[in-house]
Structures are given as structure tokens and as C-alpha cells.
Scaffold this motif. Sequence first.
Motif, PDB file in Angstrom:
ATOM      1  N   ILE A   1       0.820  -1.221   0.000  1.00 25.55           N
ATOM      2  CA  ILE A   1       0.000   0.000   0.000  1.00 25.55           C
ATOM      3  C   ILE A   1       0.853   1.272   0.000  1.00 25.55           C
ATOM      4  O   ILE A   1       0.315   2.376  -0.075  1.00 25.55           O
ATOM      5  CB  ILE A   1      -0.947   0.043   1.228  1.00 25.55           C
ATOM      6  CG1 ILE A   1      -0.135  -0.029   2.544  1.00 25.55           C
ATOM      7  CG2 ILE A   1      -2.013  -1.032   1.148  1.00 25.55           C
ATOM      8  CD1 ILE A   1      -0.960   0.234   3.789  1.00 25.55           C
TER       9      ILE A   1
ATOM     10  N   LYS B   1       9.259   7.632   4.590  1.00 27.54           N
ATOM     11  CA  LYS B   1       9.382   6.315   3.966  1.00 27.54           C
ATOM     12  C   LYS B   1       8.097   5.509   4.094  1.00 27.54           C
ATOM     13  O   LYS B   1       7.533   5.408   5.185  1.00 27.54           O
ATOM     14  CB  LYS B   1      10.537   5.552   4.636  1.00 27.54           C
ATOM     15  CG  LYS B   1      10.881   4.243   3.968  1.00 27.54           C
ATOM     16  CD  LYS B   1      11.966   3.507   4.698  1.00 27.54           C
ATOM     17  CE  LYS B   1      11.466   2.811   5.919  1.00 27.54           C
ATOM     18  NZ  LYS B   1      10.457   1.779   5.747  1.00 27.54           N
TER      19      LYS B   1
ATOM     20  N   PRO C   1       5.978   1.818   3.899  1.00 28.17           N
ATOM     21  CA  PRO C   1       6.332   0.500   4.439  1.00 28.17           C
ATOM     22  C   PRO C   1       6.978  -0.387   3.384  1.00 28.17           C
ATOM     23  O   PRO C   1       6.716  -0.234   2.190  1.00 28.17           O
ATOM     24  CB  PRO C   1       4.981  -0.069   4.869  1.00 28.17           C
ATOM     25  CG  PRO C   1       3.971   0.666   4.046  1.00 28.17           C
ATOM     26  CD  PRO C   1       4.533   2.018   3.772  1.00 28.17           C
ATOM     27  N   ILE C   2       7.822  -1.290   3.845  1.00 26.44           N
ATOM     28  CA  ILE C   2       8.573  -2.172   2.952  1.00 26.44           C
ATOM     29  C   ILE C   2       8.113  -3.610   3.185  1.00 26.44           C
ATOM     30  O   ILE C   2       7.978  -4.039   4.334  1.00 26.44           O
ATOM     31  CB  ILE C   2      10.092  -2.100   3.282  1.00 26.44           C
ATOM     32  CG1 ILE C   2      10.593  -0.663   3.294  1.00 26.44           C
ATOM     33  CG2 ILE C   2      10.900  -2.977   2.327  1.00 26.44           C
ATOM     34  CD1 ILE C   2      10.502   0.055   1.984  1.00 26.44           C
ATOM     35  N   THR C   3       7.912  -4.348   2.110  1.00 26.94           N
ATOM     36  CA  THR C   3       7.632  -5.778   2.242  1.00 26.94           C
ATOM     37  C   THR C   3       8.963  -6.504   2.422  1.00 26.94           C
ATOM     38  O   THR C   3       9.878  -6.335   1.616  1.00 26.94           O
ATOM     39  CB  THR C   3       6.933  -6.315   0.980  1.00 26.94           C
ATOM     40  OG1 THR C   3       5.695  -5.603   0.826  1.00 26.94           O
ATOM     41  CG2 THR C   3       6.665  -7.812   1.078  1.00 26.94           C
ATOM     42  N   THR C   4       9.079  -7.267   3.517  1.00 25.69           N
ATOM     43  CA  THR C   4      10.316  -8.006   3.758  1.00 25.69           C
ATOM     44  C   THR C   4      10.323  -9.232   2.852  1.00 25.69           C
ATOM     45  O   THR C   4       9.418 -10.057   2.938  1.00 25.69           O
ATOM     46  CB  THR C   4      10.388  -8.455   5.235  1.00 25.69           C
ATOM     47  OG1 THR C   4      10.054  -7.330   6.039  1.00 25.69           O
ATOM     48  CG2 THR C   4      11.760  -8.974   5.592  1.00 25.69           C
TER      49      THR C   4
ATOM     50  N   ASN D   1      15.157  -0.952   7.107  1.00 19.38           N
ATOM     51  CA  ASN D   1      15.118  -0.129   8.315  1.00 19.38           C
ATOM     52  C   ASN D   1      16.397  -0.249   9.125  1.00 19.38           C
ATOM     53  O   ASN D   1      16.925   0.737   9.620  1.00 19.38           O
ATOM     54  CB  ASN D   1      13.922  -0.517   9.195  1.00 19.38           C
ATOM     55  CG  ASN D   1      12.660   0.135   8.701  1.00 19.38           C
ATOM     56  OD1 ASN D   1      12.669   0.787   7.660  1.00 19.38           O
ATOM     57  ND2 ASN D   1      11.580  -0.040   9.420  1.00 19.38           N
TER      58      ASN D   1
ATOM     59  N   GLU E   1       8.089   7.312   9.337  1.00 19.66           N
ATOM     60  CA  GLU E   1       7.276   6.285   8.672  1.00 19.66           C
ATOM     61  C   GLU E   1       6.063   5.937   9.535  1.00 19.66           C
ATOM     62  O   GLU E   1       6.016   6.258  10.724  1.00 19.66           O
ATOM     63  CB  GLU E   1       8.106   5.028   8.421  1.00 19.66           C
ATOM     64  CG  GLU E   1       8.588   4.365   9.685  1.00 19.66           C
ATOM     65  CD  GLU E   1       9.366   3.084   9.455  1.00 19.66           C
ATOM     66  OE1 GLU E   1       9.331   2.551   8.340  1.00 19.66           O
ATOM     67  OE2 GLU E   1       9.989   2.617  10.416  1.00 19.66           O
TER      68      GLU E   1
ATOM     69  N   HIS F   1       2.602   0.773  10.862  1.00 18.25           N
ATOM     70  CA  HIS F   1       2.115  -0.460  10.229  1.00 18.25           C
ATOM     71  C   HIS F   1       3.007  -0.893   9.066  1.00 18.25           C
ATOM     72  O   HIS F   1       3.907  -0.151   8.643  1.00 18.25           O
ATOM     73  CB  HIS F   1       0.665  -0.287   9.749  1.00 18.25           C
ATOM     74  CG  HIS F   1       0.511   0.788   8.705  1.00 18.25           C
ATOM     75  ND1 HIS F   1       0.971   0.657   7.420  1.00 18.25           N
ATOM     76  CD2 HIS F   1      -0.036   2.030   8.773  1.00 18.25           C
ATOM     77  CE1 HIS F   1       0.707   1.745   6.734  1.00 18.25           C
ATOM     78  NE2 HIS F   1       0.100   2.602   7.531  1.00 18.25           N
ATOM     79  N   GLY F   2       2.747  -2.101   8.542  1.00  7.32           N
ATOM     80  CA  GLY F   2       3.530  -2.633   7.436  1.00  7.32           C
ATOM     81  C   GLY F   2       2.901  -2.344   6.082  1.00  7.32           C
ATOM     82  O   GLY F   2       2.040  -1.443   5.955  1.00  7.32           O
ATOM     83  N   SER F   3       3.306  -3.125   5.076  1.00  7.92           N
ATOM     84  CA  SER F   3       2.943  -2.813   3.694  1.00  7.92           C
ATOM     85  C   SER F   3       1.578  -3.372   3.271  1.00  7.92           C
ATOM     86  O   SER F   3       1.153  -3.152   2.130  1.00  7.92           O
ATOM     87  CB  SER F   3       4.024  -3.344   2.752  1.00  7.92           C
ATOM     88  OG  SER F   3       4.109  -4.747   2.891  1.00  7.92           O
ATOM     89  N   ALA F   4       0.915  -4.099   4.182  1.00  5.70           N
ATOM     90  CA  ALA F   4      -0.457  -4.591   3.960  1.00  5.70           C
ATOM     91  C   ALA F   4      -0.690  -5.093   2.541  1.00  5.70           C
ATOM     92  O   ALA F   4      -1.584  -4.591   1.843  1.00  5.70           O
ATOM     93  CB  ALA F   4      -1.463  -3.490   4.328  1.00  5.70           C
TER      94      ALA F   4
ATOM     95  N   ASP G   1      -2.229  -7.490   1.471  1.00  4.14           N
ATOM     96  CA  ASP G   1      -3.586  -8.024   1.274  1.00  4.14           C
ATOM     97  C   ASP G   1      -4.566  -6.986   0.748  1.00  4.14           C
ATOM     98  O   ASP G   1      -5.589  -7.336   0.155  1.00  4.14           O
ATOM     99  CB  ASP G   1      -4.116  -8.654   2.589  1.00  4.14           C
ATOM    100  CG  ASP G   1      -3.989  -7.717   3.803  1.00  4.14           C
ATOM    101  OD1 ASP G   1      -3.051  -6.886   3.833  1.00  4.14           O
ATOM    102  OD2 ASP G   1      -4.831  -7.821   4.718  1.00  4.14           O
ATOM    103  N   ILE G   2      -4.283  -5.700   0.954  1.00  3.57           N
ATOM    104  CA  ILE G   2      -5.244  -4.685   0.485  1.00  3.57           C
ATOM    105  C   ILE G   2      -4.600  -3.709  -0.504  1.00  3.57           C
ATOM    106  O   ILE G   2      -5.193  -2.678  -0.832  1.00  3.57           O
ATOM    107  CB  ILE G   2      -5.861  -3.900   1.671  1.00  3.57           C
ATOM    108  CG1 ILE G   2      -4.767  -3.232   2.526  1.00  3.57           C
ATOM    109  CG2 ILE G   2      -6.749  -4.792   2.533  1.00  3.57           C
ATOM    110  CD1 ILE G   2      -5.325  -2.170   3.477  1.00  3.57           C
TER     111      ILE G   2
ATOM    112  N   ALA H   1      -6.667   1.614   1.746  1.00  4.08           N
ATOM    113  CA  ALA H   1      -5.726   1.727   2.873  1.00  4.08           C
ATOM    114  C   ALA H   1      -5.875   3.070   3.566  1.00  4.08           C
ATOM    115  O   ALA H   1      -6.186   4.086   2.935  1.00  4.08           O
ATOM    116  CB  ALA H   1      -4.297   1.564   2.365  1.00  4.08           C
ATOM    117  N   ASN H   2      -5.615   3.056   4.858  1.00  5.86           N
ATOM    118  CA  ASN H   2      -5.681   4.279   5.657  1.00  5.86           C
ATOM    119  C   ASN H   2      -4.322   4.996   5.591  1.00  5.86           C
ATOM    120  O   ASN H   2      -3.315   4.443   6.013  1.00  5.86           O
ATOM    121  CB  ASN H   2      -5.996   3.895   7.110  1.00  5.86           C
ATOM    122  CG  ASN H   2      -6.387   5.087   7.954  1.00  5.86           C
ATOM    123  OD1 ASN H   2      -6.056   6.218   7.622  1.00  5.86           O
ATOM    124  ND2 ASN H   2      -7.085   4.826   9.040  1.00  5.86           N
TER     125      ASN H   2
END
Length: 498
Positions: free
Chosen positions: A30, A85, A87-90, A100, A276, A279-282, A284-285, A291-292
Motif C-alpha cells: 500500500i 518512507k 512500508p517495505i515488504t520483507t 530499516n 514512517e 504499520h507494514g505494507s499490507a 492483502d489490500i 488503505a488508511n
Amino acid sequence: MSAVLAPLINSAAPDTLPARTVAVAAGDGIGPEITSAVLRVLAAADPALSFHHVTVGLKAYAAGEASGIGQDVLDAVARHGAILKGPITTPQGGGYKSVNVTLRKVLGLYANVRPSISYHPFITALQPGMDVVVIRENEEDTYAGIEHRQSDEVYQCLKLVSRPGCERICRYAFEYARAHGRRKVTCMTKSNIMKLTDGLFQRVFEETARDYPELVAEHMIIDIGTARMASRPAEFDVVVTLNLYGDILSDVAAEVSGSIGLAGSANIGRECAMFEAVHGSAPDIAGRDIANPSGMLQAAVMMLQHLGRERPAALIRNAWLRTLEEGILTADAYRPGPGRRQVGTQEFADAVIERLGQVPRRLAPVAEGQAVPEVRLQPPGSATPRSSKRLVGVDVFLDWDEAGRDPGVLGRRLEALAGPDFTLAVVTNRGVKVYPGGNARTLCTDHWRCRFQAQEAAGPTTIAALLLRLAEAGLDAVKTENLYEFDGQAGYSQAQGA
Ligand code: NAI
């Protein structure tokens, strides 16, 4: 609009601020959609701010950057002094380093700042009325990443705590409290058990507190402090703590405030800072405009405050609070009710932009505040007075799995090998004394700490000779720690049960 706020919001247009550029990384999942929403709000509130877009995360990993971030990005952040920054997907699988962690280490981002605020009754909260900032030391402690396996059964992680590291974070916490109009700073440690490392943190906190007589300073043991944070958060204002405790405490605080999905965080260094969402990169949405963007927007507000751009920071924060109050929310935070409206990511940003210049009616508006003054420290090495240091012995750690692990057998062998330079003071297993006359009930692993006290002043050669005698006797010394006195004070812990 309240009388207090009117001059703040209207007295100077935000575009009278000097031009400034910050680095922006949209991130993954997101990230791109919340970043574009947040940048639109920033552009409306602070037209003099411009953005240098950089790529970190999955695209950088795919381009062969093992840390997910290239040197050009690190250079850009260092040049601009700040990065917002996403969020980053690990990535799954080994061989990848965290973006990070790399940013924190390479840029020296020593302070992690996480406000936990509840927005009751507009956002459901376990602890309504909560308003706490957790300031976590970001570089030291067990997070230095120095771990070893020393025997079949025993692994270790080194907890490193330095005086300059403690001084920097404690001073930052007091400066933050002063700059943000806070009244109290609570230090949390486990100094009753870790007397040297956590004891140092507490001592430095108490020394630093003397420079801030207008602020209440108190110390609490971390376990009861965390419990109190969950049950009575009104007792806290700003909390400063070590890395691992801060990691846990800031999540507890965010969780009970109900705002973990809306929270931003700052990582502050001497020359640059990173902002940042929590929360993470979510994934799923991702890509669905649901996304908020609030967490990243709060991070952006923290960035503006850090850069001394208080007016646009206050404009955005107040407009955002007003948007929450009006029940205009993305799906994750929305609750049906009269006049309330569920919106998508971009529509939420539009609602905040429309409310720039408005203030909340029930939630506490942002009235004032200054950027945290830069904390200037003496260069390491010159600030800490040098003490008179004397080598008085050595702890030798053995991997030993013979004779049914009978401490008596090991102890008698070591006594025979100790002389002429040392006497065997104690043998411990997992920190518990097992020889001489030790605790027979403790579980003995294959990892033994053997303390040799020097007869005369010990030196590297006498220690080397002792290690040679142990090796020739077939004993496996997996590690040694020299025992020093500093100005006559023992720089090592005593064995438990000794
Ligand atoms: P997550 O925070 O991405 O998602 C947890 C849940 O919260 C999901 O159901 C998600 O849809 C929802 N959510 C998160 N942010 C939202 C938002 N802004 N609006 C609406 N719903 C939101 O945590 P998860 O699933 O554990 O991690 C996903 C990825 O993010 C992983 O690769 C993880 O490593 C990474 N991550 C990155 C962080 C960073 O870059 N600072 C921090 C935490 C996780």
C-alpha cells in the motif's frame, strides 16, 4: 476556531516558510497509494516543501541491492536530512537485509520516537485519554546483532550499552519533553538485575535530569512499568528506555491507545531522520484505494515538526483530527453512525485537505510546539572521563560435558591448573554458582563460566599462559572476558548465589 489557535493558523501563510527538500520513498504494497495521498496533503499545507523521490524495498532488492536500499538513496537522505518512507515488504528467504536496520545503522538514527494517542470516542480505545510518547534507544542493547553459539546447548546474544549512547538518548528524551511542552520523563530499565548495563542507563538518566529541573524525572522497573502502561497510562508522559524494552513497550502503548493503525514514528539521528507509519505494507489490500494513510500522515507531521515547520504540521494535524471527529474514515477505522462516511484512501486525503485551517471540536488541537533542538554531543572518547583501569582476573567459559557434568570434578581440575598466577574463585552454570559448595539443584548445561582471580596484577601474558594450560589439559575455552576494576570498582557482576 479557538482563540489560542487563531493566530497560529492564520498569522502567517505556510508558504512563507523557506524552501526545503526531503527524500521520499513510497515503499511496497500500500506504500505508493498512501504516499501519494500524504504528499498531496503536504503540498497543500506546505507548498515550499519539495520531494526527491527515491526507490527502496522490493524494486531495490530486485535490482540486486541486498539491503533493499542503494548508496544513492543513503546519499540523498544524508543530503536532505530527512526521508519520509513508506512500508517495505520483507522478502521471503535468506540473504536479504532489512531496509530499516540499514538506514538506522548507516545514518546513525539513535532515537525512535513513537507517540501513542487515543482518539476516543472517535476511534475505539482500550485506554481512552491516553497520550504517551515512548522514546527508544535505537542502536545498542541486544540489537547490536552480536550473537554466538558456544556449545551444543548454549547460545549468547551480547547486550552492549555505552555511556555516550545512554547520554544521547536520555538527553534527547528531555529535550523532546521540553520542546513539546511535556512535564514528565520516566526512565524504564531492569537495573535491579542488570546492574552494570541497565544501571548505567538509569545513572545517566538521573545525571541528565539535573539539567532539566522544570521536568519531573522518575525511574521505574520495566516490568511493572509495562504493566502500568497497559492499565494506567495516564501516569506517563514521555518514557525513555533501552532498545528491546522500547520495542515491546511502544507496541503495548500503541495497542491500548487503539491507534496502532494510525500511528507514525520517527527515527532521529544527529544529521538526518527517517519518518514512517508504524504499520507494514499490507499486501492483502494493496492497490484497492482502501488503505488508511493516517499512519504515514502522522509521520509526515512529525517530520514537519522536526524540520521546524510548525505551522503546516499544526494545520495538517488539526485538519486530520477534525476529519476523524466528523466520522470520515477508511474501512479499517470506520464505524457506521449518523453523519459518518466511509471513504477510500484518496478521498480521505481530500477530506483532510478540505479541512486545512479548521481545528477539532472535541479532540485536543495542536496549539504550539517547537522543533527539538539538535542535541550536540562531545565526540565519543572525549566526553567520558578516563578511569584508572586494572586487570584483576579473567572469566573463562568452557564447553565441558564430561564426568556426568559434576561441578566438583571440573572445579578440582581447574584449581590444579590455576596456579601460579591465578586462584579459581568460582564456577557458575547459567550464572548460578556450582563450585565451590554450589547449588546442587540447578540445571547444569555444557557451558561453564570459570572465574580466575589474579594473585598479582594480571596481564595478557599470564592470561595467555592460563589458556595454554587449559588447552593442554584438553579443556575447550570457548570465550574469555577480562575482569577489570575501574577506579577500584569492580567492572563485572558477581555470581548469583555466591
Ligand atoms: P501489516 O501492518 O502490513 O498488516 C497487518 C494488518 O493490518 C493487515 O490486515 C493489513 O491489511 C492491515 N493494515 C496495515 N496497514 C493498514 C492501513 N494503512 N490501512 C488499512 N489496513 C492496514 O503487517 P504484516 O501483514 O505483518 O506485514 C506485511 C509486510 O509489511 C511484511 O512484509 C512485513 O515485514 C512488512 N512490515 C514493514 C514495516 C516497515 O516497513 N516499517 C513494519 C511492519 C511490517
